[in-house]
Motif scaffolding. Structure first.
Motif, PDB file in Angstrom:
ATOM      1  N   MET A 147       0.823  -1.208   0.000  1.00 19.89           N
ATOM      2  CA  MET A 147       0.000   0.000   0.000  1.00 19.89           C
ATOM      3  C   MET A 147       0.860   1.262   0.000  1.00 19.89           C
ATOM      4  O   MET A 147       0.423   2.315  -0.457  1.00 19.89           O
ATOM      5  N   LEU A 148       2.089   1.146   0.508  1.00 19.15           N
ATOM      6  CA  LEU A 148       2.972   2.309   0.588  1.00 19.15           C
ATOM      7  C   LEU A 148       3.742   2.546  -0.699  1.00 19.15           C
ATOM      8  O   LEU A 148       4.054   3.686  -1.032  1.00 19.15           O
ATOM      9  N   ALA A 149       4.090   1.463  -1.395  1.00 25.63           N
ATOM     10  CA  ALA A 149       4.897   1.612  -2.602  1.00 25.63           C
ATOM     11  C   ALA A 149       4.633   0.430  -3.527  1.00 25.63           C
ATOM     12  O   ALA A 149       4.536  -0.706  -3.080  1.00 25.63           O
ATOM     13  N   ASP A 150       4.542   0.716  -4.810  1.00 24.59           N
ATOM     14  CA  ASP A 150       4.317  -0.315  -5.818  1.00 24.59           C
ATOM     15  C   ASP A 150       5.673  -0.877  -6.233  1.00 24.59           C
ATOM     16  O   ASP A 150       6.232  -0.493  -7.256  1.00 24.59           O
ATOM     17  N   SER A 151       6.193  -1.796  -5.406  1.00 31.25           N
ATOM     18  CA  SER A 151       7.522  -2.335  -5.635  1.00 31.25           C
ATOM     19  C   SER A 151       7.444  -3.785  -6.088  1.00 31.25           C
ATOM     20  O   SER A 151       6.785  -4.605  -5.439  1.00 31.25           O
ATOM     21  N   PRO A 152       8.141  -4.141  -7.180  1.00 29.75           N
ATOM     22  CA  PRO A 152       8.139  -5.545  -7.591  1.00 29.75           C
ATOM     23  C   PRO A 152       8.834  -6.449  -6.586  1.00 29.75           C
ATOM     24  O   PRO A 152       8.521  -7.644  -6.498  1.00 29.75           O
ATOM     25  N   LEU A 159       3.369 -15.224  -8.447  1.00 28.65           N
ATOM     26  CA  LEU A 159       4.643 -15.106  -9.156  1.00 28.65           C
ATOM     27  C   LEU A 159       4.437 -15.068 -10.669  1.00 28.65           C
ATOM     28  O   LEU A 159       5.170 -14.378 -11.388  1.00 28.65           O
ATOM     29  N   ALA A 160       3.425 -15.798 -11.152  1.00 22.95           N
ATOM     30  CA  ALA A 160       3.138 -15.770 -12.591  1.00 22.95           C
ATOM     31  C   ALA A 160       2.704 -14.378 -13.032  1.00 22.95           C
ATOM     32  O   ALA A 160       3.096 -13.898 -14.103  1.00 22.95           O
ATOM     33  N   SER A 191       4.396  -9.280 -15.801  1.00 19.86           N
ATOM     34  CA  SER A 191       4.561  -7.822 -15.806  1.00 19.86           C
ATOM     35  C   SER A 191       5.914  -7.405 -16.384  1.00 19.86           C
ATOM     36  O   SER A 191       6.088  -6.262 -16.805  1.00 19.86           O
ATOM     37  N   GLY A 192       6.889  -8.314 -16.363  1.00 21.84           N
ATOM     38  CA  GLY A 192       8.226  -7.999 -16.869  1.00 21.84           C
ATOM     39  C   GLY A 192       9.048  -7.120 -15.949  1.00 21.84           C
ATOM     40  O   GLY A 192      10.158  -6.714 -16.318  1.00 21.84           O
TER      41      GLY A 192
END
Length: 408
Positions: free
Chosen positions: A318-323, A346-347, A352-353
């Protein structure tokens, strides 16, 4: 400071060379750090004086030295006396310089890893997943910005410290990350970096004792560092968390880290009404420290509260869109709710690449496939992860796992 990063680096290098010659002959000075600083300062001033075109810079620097009361200081490093250790040392000042808000965040971190962590440009580029030439340009631009903008070499005054804190914590966090899991080389960990990150973070906490995220970052570092001895075996090979000898974890660091996690937050303590709904939500370092605390409190791997860890990763997302948060959440989901659910997440991440070329994505997929007994699919992912692995211990570990699933 000279205001010219290249001159400062050249002078520091020359000071170490001078020390290598004089210390074996004359003995190591009582205050070696002050000796090196004074020698580098003298060498830098001499270099600038030899450049006639930079006479104005010399005059400006000497004026600043006089204003700071240092113009009449010792010119000979041998004259430096061993005073008490200064409260804020040169490395902390260097961190604040590198983390100046005038620099882009990626440049702040790169410059800190280069100057404080001692990483070369290639190592930093691999840590950021960018070409080495791109990282070299970032570092050059950062040095140029420091020179042209006149960014000072000092810990900021109290009134601006809080607004500078976020950038400093970010670079210390990434230095600690490089110490926890090296981006390249023959060793899994770089304990020198991890230890230095802890030391500098302690100093930041002393500067700003009411800043909850600074204390949380220190807790996170301690809880991770506590496992260092158990993370590799006698041959330097990786030992995964479920297989670690938990009695080898550092009890002192665990206790300090858990105490920091359990302590009331400074903002909460100021809330006289004690209304938790009025408290600020936990920040990213707090949430990560809480995840490490869950591991620390589990007496065995089987006792790990994986649903609680998934909850913390949900809050982090929610704080950061981190992969990377998404990757770790998927792994935790697989542990908490079954490998199939973890593989589904994981898929999506793979599609998303966003982590293309990152070895821990196929490694995580391989582990969950192994748990499901899908040996052929697991083997394919292990081979992919091996080809991408960045350190020798990780590569050897993945090769052992591959041999396990193939019977090789």
């Amino acid at each position: 400071m000279t205001g010219d990063w290249d001159v400062a680096e050249e002078s520091a290098s020359a000071a170490f060379e001078r020390a290598a010659i004089t210390w074996p002959r004359d003995g190591v000075p009582r205050n070696a750090g002050a000796w090196l600083t004074t020698a580098a300062r003298n060498l830098a001033l001499d270099r600038l004086r030899r450049r006639g075109v930079e006479a104005q810079k010399v005059r400006e620097w000497m004026a600043m030295e006089e204003f700071a009361g240092r113009a009449d200081g010792p010119r000979d490093p041998a004259d430096v006396v061993a005073d008490d250790e200064p409260r804020w040392d040169d490395r902390l000042r260097l961190v604040f310089t590198c983390a100046h808000p005038a620099l882009p965040m990626e440049a702040r971190v790169a410059l800190t890893l280069r100057t404080v962590g001692g990483l070369d440009t290639g190592e930093i580029a691999r840590a950021f997943h960018v070409p080495e030439a791109t990282m070299a340009q970032r570092i050059v631009r950062a040095k140029r910005k420091i020179r042209h903008a006149g960014i000072p070499y000092r810990v900021p005054t109290a009134d601006v410290l809080p607004e500078r804190l976020g950038g400093v914590l970010a670079v210390l966090y990434l230095v600690a990350n490089e110490g926890y899991l090296a981006s390249h080389g023959d060793a899994l960990q770089r304990l020198d970096l991890a230890t230095e990150a802890i030391r500098l973070t302690r100093m930041v906490v002393a500067l700003l004792p009411d800043e909850d995220e600074a204390r949380a970052l220190l807790a996170l570092m301690l809880l991770q560092h506590a496992r260092s001895a158990a993370r590799v075996d006698a041959d330097g090979d990786l030992v995964p968390l479920p297989e670690q000898d938990r009695s080898a974890w550092d009890a002192t660091e665990l206790a300090e880290g858990l105490a920091l996690v359990d302590a009331p937050t400074a903002r909460g303590a100021r809330d006289a009404g004690g209304d938790a709904s009025r408290a600020d939500p936990p920040g990213p370092y707090r949430l990560q420290a809480e995840i490490q605390a869950v591991h620390a409190r589990a007496h065995t791997a089987a006792e790990t509260d994986w649903p609680a860890i998934v909850d913390r990763y949900d809050a982090l997302a929610m704080l950061a869109d981190s992969p990377f948060v998404a990757l770790n959440r998927a792994i935790a989901t697989g542990m908490a709710y079954g490998p199939e659910q973890g593989l589904d997440e994981l898929a999506l991440l793979e599609a998303s690449g966003r982590l293309e070329g990152y070895h821990l994505l196929p490694a995580a997929q391989a582990d969950l496939l192994r748990r499901l007994g899908r040996a052929d699919a697991a083997a394919a992912r292990y081979r992919e992860a091996i080809a991408l692995a960045r350190t020798s211990p990780e590569r050897r570990f993945l090769e052992r796992r591959l041999a396990d699933v193939t019977g090789g």
